[in-house]
Design a protein around this motif. Structure first.
Motif, short mmCIF file in Angstrom:
data_model
loop_
_atom_site.label_atom_id
_atom_site.label_comp_id
_atom_site.label_asym_id
_atom_site.label_seq_id
_atom_site.Cartn_x
_atom_site.Cartn_y
_atom_site.Cartn_z
N GLY A 80 -3.53 9.40 0.95
CA GLY A 80 -4.66 8.69 1.53
C GLY A 80 -5.92 8.85 0.69
N VAL A 81 -6.93 8.04 0.99
CA VAL A 81 -8.21 8.09 0.28
C VAL A 81 -9.32 8.28 1.30
CG1 VAL A 81 -9.75 6.93 -1.35
CG2 VAL A 81 -7.28 6.46 -1.42
N LEU A 82 -10.14 9.32 1.14
CA LEU A 82 -11.27 9.52 2.04
C LEU A 82 -12.20 8.31 1.94
CD1 LEU A 82 -12.07 13.26 1.23
CD2 LEU A 82 -10.97 12.40 3.31
N CYS A 83 -12.56 7.75 3.08
CA CYS A 83 -13.38 6.53 3.07
C CYS A 83 -14.41 6.57 4.19
CB CYS A 83 -12.50 5.29 3.19
SG CYS A 83 -11.64 5.13 4.78
N LEU A 84 -15.29 5.59 4.21
CA LEU A 84 -16.30 5.41 5.24
C LEU A 84 -16.93 6.74 5.68
CD1 LEU A 84 -14.67 2.47 7.24
CD2 LEU A 84 -16.60 2.36 5.66
N ASP A 85 -16.90 7.09 6.97
CA ASP A 85 -17.62 8.27 7.45
C ASP A 85 -17.23 9.55 6.71
OD1 ASP A 85 -17.62 6.18 9.49
OD2 ASP A 85 -18.67 7.61 10.76
N ASP A 106 -2.09 2.88 2.38
CA ASP A 106 -1.30 1.68 2.11
C ASP A 106 -0.86 1.05 3.43
OD1 ASP A 106 0.97 -0.06 1.53
OD2 ASP A 106 1.05 0.88 -0.45
N LYS A 107 -1.04 -0.24 3.57
CA LYS A 107 -0.72 -0.93 4.83
C LYS A 107 0.76 -0.83 5.18
CE LYS A 107 0.53 -5.57 3.37
NZ LYS A 107 0.38 -7.00 3.65
N ASN A 108 1.60 -0.51 4.19
CA ASN A 108 3.04 -0.41 4.43
C ASN A 108 3.48 0.98 4.88
OD1 ASN A 108 3.60 -3.15 3.52
ND2 ASN A 108 3.08 -2.41 1.47
N THR A 109 2.55 1.93 4.94
CA THR A 109 2.93 3.28 5.35
C THR A 109 3.25 3.30 6.84
OG1 THR A 109 2.29 5.62 5.12
CG2 THR A 109 0.62 4.14 5.97
N ASP A 129 -3.26 -3.20 -3.65
CA ASP A 129 -4.15 -3.43 -4.79
C ASP A 129 -5.61 -3.11 -4.44
OD1 ASP A 129 -4.11 -5.60 -3.05
OD2 ASP A 129 -4.63 -7.06 -4.60
N VAL A 130 -5.99 -3.34 -3.19
CA VAL A 130 -7.35 -3.03 -2.73
C VAL A 130 -7.54 -1.52 -2.59
CG1 VAL A 130 -9.02 -3.33 -0.86
CG2 VAL A 130 -7.59 -5.25 -1.58
N LEU A 131 -6.48 -0.83 -2.19
CA LEU A 131 -6.51 0.62 -2.00
C LEU A 131 -6.92 1.34 -3.28
CD1 LEU A 131 -5.80 2.92 0.07
CD2 LEU A 131 -3.51 2.93 -0.94
N LYS A 132 -6.55 0.78 -4.43
CA LYS A 132 -6.78 1.44 -5.72
C LYS A 132 -8.18 1.24 -6.29
CE LYS A 132 -1.92 0.62 -6.91
NZ LYS A 132 -1.02 -0.17 -7.79
N ILE A 133 -8.94 0.32 -5.73
CA ILE A 133 -10.25 0.01 -6.30
C ILE A 133 -11.24 1.15 -6.06
CG2 ILE A 133 -12.25 -1.55 -6.18
CD1 ILE A 133 -10.32 -3.75 -5.24
N GLY A 134 -11.84 1.65 -7.14
CA GLY A 134 -12.89 2.65 -7.01
C GLY A 134 -12.44 4.00 -6.49
N VAL A 135 -11.27 4.45 -6.88
CA VAL A 135 -10.76 5.75 -6.43
C VAL A 135 -11.12 6.84 -7.44
CG1 VAL A 135 -8.69 7.11 -5.91
CG2 VAL A 135 -8.84 4.75 -5.13
N THR A 136 -11.60 7.96 -6.94
CA THR A 136 -11.83 9.14 -7.77
C THR A 136 -11.32 10.35 -6.99
OG1 THR A 136 -13.50 10.36 -9.05
CG2 THR A 136 -14.20 9.52 -6.89
#
Length: 208
Positions: A80-85, A106-109, A129-136
């Motif tokens: 997963g990717v930490l997002c929003l709050d 991923d929406k398929n998880t 493809d959207v999940l990968k944008i701007g990941v660090t």
């Protein structure tokens, strides 16, 4: 080589399970245990006698109750990717730690992965493809965890403004504007990809 006694074999298997746990943030899945030749009945017996602790269906640990939320998040949701709050909190844009962990996945998880009482997970099912944008990544629970960059985070805040509390959104906006490490070129690039370029110009552009 001498044949191991029942006790020696148990000790060996538990040490191998511990190795797998250490490689996976302190959590191990059922199939990782059974791959060692341990049948499910033995797993149930270990859970019953307290040797193993069930974190949730299909996931086990040693000393689960002593682990921090961060340990469990890394062990259970390293994809997963930490997002929003949650991303806002780890970038110190907001002071109060969110009640739930906000994770882009991923929406398929499998949605059943997130059905747990503790820690509380707020999943955001995302196109791969959207999940990968701007990941660090940031240091997290003695290892590292994926998180969106400040620029991706701000674009998502603008895109999903209605999902954020008004005060949280305002604090995030002001914190980003005041952030000396912000990257405006990246913000505009990601804003185009996330289709919030006009919102960026209208909301942040006047301050830049």
């Amino acid at each position: 080589m001498e044949k191991m006694t029942r006790e020696e074999k148990t000790e060996y298997l538990l040490s191998e399970i511990k190795k797998k746990m250490d490689e996976n943030g302190g959590i191990v899945k059922t199939n990782q245990i059974t791959s060692l030749g341990v049948d499910y009945r033995r797993i149930l017996a270990w859970v019953k006698d307290g040797t193993l602790e069930r974190v949730k269906s299909g996931y086990y640990s040693f000393g689960f109750k002593d682990r921090t939320e961060e340990d469990l998040i890394l062990g259970l949701f390293s994809d997963g990717v930490l997002c929003l709050d949650s991303a806002l909190y780890y970038y110190h844009y907001i002071d109060q730690k969110p009640y739930a962990w906000h994770l882009a996945v991923d929406k398929n998880t499998s949605k059943s992965r997130f059905k747990m009482e503790y820690p509380v997970i707020m999943p955001y099912y995302t196109e791969p493809d959207v999940l990968k944008i701007g990941v660090t990544e940031i240091p997290f629970a003695g290892s590292s965890m994926k998180i969106y960059t400040k620029e991706r985070m701000m674009c998502d805040c603008l895109k999903y403004e209605e999902k954020l509390e008004r005060d949280v959104f305002k604090r995030a906006l002001l914190a980003y504007i005041a952030d000396g490490t912000k990257d405006i070129a990246q913000l505009l690039k990601i804003a185009r990809e996330r289709k919030v370029l006009q919102k960026v110009h209208n909301t942040i552009g006047v301050w830049l």
